[in-house]
Design a protein around this motif. Structure first.
Motif, PDB file in Angstrom:
ATOM      1  N   LEU A 136      46.311  28.590  49.175  1.00 44.77           N
ATOM      2  CA  LEU A 136      46.203  30.039  49.029  1.00 44.77           C
ATOM      3  C   LEU A 136      45.747  30.675  50.330  1.00 44.77           C
ATOM      4  CD1 LEU A 136      46.337  32.475  47.064  1.00 44.77           C
ATOM      5  CD2 LEU A 136      43.899  32.127  46.670  1.00 44.77           C
ATOM      6  N   LEU A 137      44.771  30.067  50.968  1.00 44.16           N
ATOM      7  CA  LEU A 137      44.275  30.592  52.239  1.00 44.16           C
ATOM      8  C   LEU A 137      45.385  30.578  53.283  1.00 44.16           C
ATOM      9  CD1 LEU A 137      41.851  31.556  53.949  1.00 44.16           C
ATOM     10  CD2 LEU A 137      41.383  29.144  54.461  1.00 44.16           C
ATOM     11  N   ALA A 138      46.141  29.491  53.337  1.00 43.62           N
ATOM     12  CA  ALA A 138      47.229  29.371  54.313  1.00 43.62           C
ATOM     13  C   ALA A 138      48.324  30.392  54.062  1.00 43.62           C
ATOM     14  CB  ALA A 138      47.818  27.956  54.276  1.00 43.62           C
ATOM     15  N   GLY A 139      48.480  30.796  52.804  1.00 47.24           N
ATOM     16  CA  GLY A 139      49.499  31.786  52.460  1.00 47.24           C
ATOM     17  C   GLY A 139      49.088  33.218  52.733  1.00 47.24           C
ATOM     18  N   ASP A 140      47.889  33.398  53.287  1.00 47.21           N
ATOM     19  CA  ASP A 140      47.367  34.720  53.650  1.00 47.21           C
ATOM     20  C   ASP A 140      47.385  35.697  52.467  1.00 47.21           C
ATOM     21  OD1 ASP A 140      46.180  36.395  55.548  1.00 47.21           O
ATOM     22  OD2 ASP A 140      48.093  37.327  56.083  1.00 47.21           O
ATOM     23  N   ALA A 141      47.017  35.188  51.297  1.00 47.60           N
ATOM     24  CA  ALA A 141      47.021  36.025  50.094  1.00 47.60           C
ATOM     25  C   ALA A 141      45.694  36.738  49.860  1.00 47.60           C
ATOM     26  CB  ALA A 141      47.355  35.166  48.874  1.00 47.60           C
ATOM     27  N   ILE A 142      44.652  36.328  50.552  1.00 47.99           N
ATOM     28  CA  ILE A 142      43.326  36.891  50.282  1.00 47.99           C
ATOM     29  C   ILE A 142      43.267  38.401  50.552  1.00 47.99           C
ATOM     30  CG2 ILE A 142      40.918  36.886  51.081  1.00 47.99           C
ATOM     31  CD1 ILE A 142      41.044  33.830  51.070  1.00 47.99           C
ATOM     32  N   PRO A 143      43.823  38.907  51.641  1.00 54.08           N
ATOM     33  CA  PRO A 143      43.796  40.372  51.833  1.00 54.08           C
ATOM     34  C   PRO A 143      44.469  41.123  50.685  1.00 54.08           C
ATOM     35  CG  PRO A 143      44.323  39.291  53.903  1.00 54.08           C
ATOM     36  CD  PRO A 143      44.358  38.222  52.846  1.00 54.08           C
ATOM     37  N   THR A 144      45.554  40.573  50.166  1.00 53.04           N
ATOM     38  CA  THR A 144      46.234  41.218  49.032  1.00 53.04           C
ATOM     39  C   THR A 144      45.359  41.195  47.794  1.00 53.04           C
ATOM     40  OG1 THR A 144      48.393  40.541  49.914  1.00 53.04           O
ATOM     41  CG2 THR A 144      48.302  41.193  47.588  1.00 53.04           C
ATOM     42  N   LEU A 145      44.692  40.074  47.535  1.00 51.64           N
ATOM     43  CA  LEU A 145      43.822  39.963  46.373  1.00 51.64           C
ATOM     44  C   LEU A 145      42.624  40.900  46.492  1.00 51.64           C
ATOM     45  CD1 LEU A 145      43.883  36.093  45.815  1.00 51.64           C
ATOM     46  CD2 LEU A 145      44.748  37.824  44.227  1.00 51.64           C
ATOM     47  N   VAL A 146      42.080  41.023  47.689  1.00 53.88           N
ATOM     48  CA  VAL A 146      40.962  41.950  47.899  1.00 53.88           C
ATOM     49  C   VAL A 146      41.412  43.384  47.635  1.00 53.88           C
ATOM     50  CG1 VAL A 146      39.432  42.962  49.638  1.00 53.88           C
ATOM     51  CG2 VAL A 146      39.672  40.475  49.483  1.00 53.88           C
ATOM     52  N   LYS A 147      42.599  43.729  48.108  1.00 56.41           N
ATOM     53  CA  LYS A 147      43.115  45.085  47.888  1.00 56.41           C
ATOM     54  C   LYS A 147      43.347  45.345  46.402  1.00 56.41           C
ATOM     55  CE  LYS A 147      46.612  48.329  49.498  1.00 56.41           C
ATOM     56  NZ  LYS A 147      47.760  48.546  50.422  1.00 56.41           N
ATOM     57  N   LEU A 148      43.907  44.359  45.693  1.00 59.09           N
ATOM     58  CA  LEU A 148      44.107  44.508  44.255  1.00 59.09           C
ATOM     59  C   LEU A 148      42.773  44.664  43.538  1.00 59.09           C
ATOM     60  CD1 LEU A 148      46.888  41.858  43.486  1.00 59.09           C
ATOM     61  CD2 LEU A 148      47.165  44.322  43.727  1.00 59.09           C
ATOM     62  N   SER A 149      41.782  43.913  43.964  1.00 59.88           N
ATOM     63  CA  SER A 149      40.465  43.927  43.313  1.00 59.88           C
ATOM     64  C   SER A 149      39.760  45.273  43.459  1.00 59.88           C
ATOM     65  CB  SER A 149      39.564  42.835  43.902  1.00 59.88           C
ATOM     66  OG  SER A 149      40.104  41.557  43.686  1.00 59.88           O
ATOM     67  N   THR A 150      39.992  45.936  44.566  1.00 64.98           N
ATOM     68  CA  THR A 150      39.232  47.148  44.867  1.00 64.98           C
ATOM     69  C   THR A 150      40.043  48.439  44.749  1.00 64.98           C
ATOM     70  OG1 THR A 150      39.742  46.878  47.235  1.00 64.98           O
ATOM     71  CG2 THR A 150      37.669  45.928  46.429  1.00 64.98           C
ATOM     72  N   GLU A 151      41.389  48.325  44.776  1.00 65.76           N
ATOM     73  CA  GLU A 151      42.187  49.549  44.832  1.00 65.76           C
ATOM     74  C   GLU A 151      43.242  49.675  43.748  1.00 65.76           C
ATOM     75  OE1 GLU A 151      43.894  50.186  48.683  1.00 65.76           O
ATOM     76  OE2 GLU A 151      42.103  49.481  49.747  1.00 65.76           O
ATOM     77  N   ASP A 152      43.616  48.604  43.081  1.00 69.01           N
ATOM     78  CA  ASP A 152      44.711  48.715  42.120  1.00 69.01           C
ATOM     79  C   ASP A 152      44.333  49.670  40.991  1.00 69.01           C
ATOM     80  OD1 ASP A 152      47.406  46.911  41.604  1.00 69.01           O
ATOM     81  OD2 ASP A 152      46.594  47.748  39.753  1.00 69.01           O
ATOM     82  N   SER A 153      45.304  50.437  40.534  1.00 68.38           N
ATOM     83  CA  SER A 153      45.048  51.433  39.495  1.00 68.38           C
ATOM     84  C   SER A 153      44.952  50.833  38.100  1.00 68.38           C
ATOM     85  CB  SER A 153      46.159  52.494  39.500  1.00 68.38           C
ATOM     86  OG  SER A 153      47.427  51.888  39.260  1.00 68.38           O
ATOM     87  N   ASP A 154      45.404  49.584  37.943  1.00 63.52           N
ATOM     88  CA  ASP A 154      45.401  48.938  36.634  1.00 63.52           C
ATOM     89  C   ASP A 154      44.171  48.042  36.489  1.00 63.52           C
ATOM     90  OD1 ASP A 154      46.175  46.534  34.753  1.00 63.52           O
ATOM     91  OD2 ASP A 154      47.610  48.134  34.272  1.00 63.52           O
ATOM     92  N   GLU A 155      43.391  48.273  35.444  1.00 63.71           N
ATOM     93  CA  GLU A 155      42.152  47.514  35.259  1.00 63.71           C
ATOM     94  C   GLU A 155      42.411  46.022  35.095  1.00 63.71           C
ATOM     95  OE1 GLU A 155      38.211  47.242  32.343  1.00 63.71           O
ATOM     96  OE2 GLU A 155      39.974  48.367  31.707  1.00 63.71           O
ATOM     97  N   GLN A 156      43.444  45.644  34.344  1.00 59.68           N
ATOM     98  CA  GLN A 156      43.723  44.227  34.119  1.00 59.68           C
ATOM     99  C   GLN A 156      44.109  43.527  35.417  1.00 59.68           C
ATOM    100  OE1 GLN A 156      43.151  42.472  31.312  1.00 59.68           O
ATOM    101  NE2 GLN A 156      42.262  44.379  30.576  1.00 59.68           N
ATOM    102  N   VAL A 157      44.820  44.230  36.261  1.00 61.50           N
ATOM    103  CA  VAL A 157      45.172  43.654  37.565  1.00 61.50           C
ATOM    104  C   VAL A 157      43.905  43.429  38.375  1.00 61.50           C
ATOM    105  CG1 VAL A 157      46.373  44.048  39.747  1.00 61.50           C
ATOM    106  CG2 VAL A 157      47.468  44.683  37.585  1.00 61.50           C
ATOM    107  N   ARG A 158      43.023  44.421  38.407  1.00 59.61           N
ATOM    108  CA  ARG A 158      41.772  44.274  39.162  1.00 59.61           C
ATOM    109  C   ARG A 158      40.967  43.092  38.635  1.00 59.61           C
ATOM    110  NH1 ARG A 158      41.446  49.889  38.240  1.00 59.61           N
ATOM    111  NH2 ARG A 158      39.654  49.615  36.850  1.00 59.61           N
ATOM    112  N   ARG A 159      40.872  42.970  37.326  1.00 55.16           N
ATOM    113  CA  ARG A 159      40.062  41.895  36.734  1.00 55.16           C
ATOM    114  C   ARG A 159      40.612  40.517  37.088  1.00 55.16           C
ATOM    115  NH1 ARG A 159      38.942  43.151  30.490  1.00 55.16           N
ATOM    116  NH2 ARG A 159      37.865  41.159  30.714  1.00 55.16           N
ATOM    117  N   LYS A 160      41.935  40.355  37.020  1.00 53.24           N
ATOM    118  CA  LYS A 160      42.519  39.050  37.330  1.00 53.24           C
ATOM    119  C   LYS A 160      42.455  38.754  38.831  1.00 53.24           C
ATOM    120  CE  LYS A 160      43.533  37.830  33.152  1.00 53.24           C
ATOM    121  NZ  LYS A 160      42.725  36.773  32.480  1.00 53.24           N
ATOM    122  N   ALA A 161      42.562  39.796  39.644  1.00 50.31           N
ATOM    123  CA  ALA A 161      42.437  39.589  41.090  1.00 50.31           C
ATOM    124  C   ALA A 161      41.018  39.147  41.445  1.00 50.31           C
ATOM    125  CB  ALA A 161      42.804  40.865  41.834  1.00 50.31           C
TER     126      ALA A 161
END
Length: 217
Positions: A136-161
């Protein structure tokens, strides 16, 4: 020879009865004989012609990505995929099967339910699994997950991120360092954190959860 069939042959030999057994003996040789190594699902499927877990994982991901599949069926396929990668060996096989790039790509899908499932699967794959955490780290997904966790408009998306980030950082220092570096200043801890310090990690994750809950209120 197919690896599954090769294992099946070895299993058969190991578990066969010895030809030299005394036919007059009253001892139950089957009861005495150890059970031997368990036969894995892929080897059984090789015998009966069913798909292996690897094939099922690829089929599930292909269904999720297909433009011809309805959203409802995509979610069914994603649910099947998540259940398959609960198995540690299957999760570790994702890199060999080339499944990490499409999964990470789905974190940015315009459909919230697909983003949610993608984050959920990421969290399942990396939980207590250093090999998958590294992938996961090698795939550079962490910035996307951080953005989903803090900015996504859907609560379920934020929770799973947030769940995915929580699974990535525990007992995996490179993942934690990347998350801490990527977090907005409002969530970033002061100073370094040890990935084995569960209390310190929990404080970071708790902040993200509380922020998500406030957005939902």
């Amino acid at each position: 020879m197919d690896p599954g069939m090769n294992q099946l042959l070895k299993w058969s030999i190991e578990n066969s009865e010895t030809a030299s057994a005394d036919p007059t003996s009253t001892t139950d040789t089957k009861a005495e004989r150890p059970s031997g190594r368990p036969l894995n699902a892929d080897a059984i499927n090789a015998l009966f012609g069913g798909p292996t877990d690897a094939e099922l994982m690829k089929q599930s991901m292909a269904s999720v990505l297909s433009p011809e599949i309805t959203l409802e069926n995509k979610l069914v396929a994603f649910d099947n995929f998540e259940q398959l990668i609960e198995n540690l060996d299957n999760a570790n096989n994702m890199e060999n099967l080339g499944l990490w790039p499409p999964l990470v790509g789905l974190l940015r899908n315009e459909e919230a339910q697909l983003r949610m499932y993608a984050a959920w699967c990421v969290g399942t794959a990396v939980q207590n699994n250093e090999k998958s955490q590294s992938s996961l780290l090698a795939g550079d997904a962490i910035p996307t997950l951080v953005k989903l966790s803090t900015e996504d408009s859907d609560e379920q998306v934020r929770r799973k991120a947030i769940y995915a980030l929580s699974s990535e950082v525990r007992n995996y220092q490179p993942g934690l360092d990347k998350v801490v570096k990527t977090l907005p200043k409002a969530f970033a801890p002061e100073g370094a954190i040890d990935a084995a310090d569960m209390e310190a990690v929990d404080r970071v994750i708790k902040q993200l959860r509380e922020d998500s809950a406030r957005k939902a209120a």
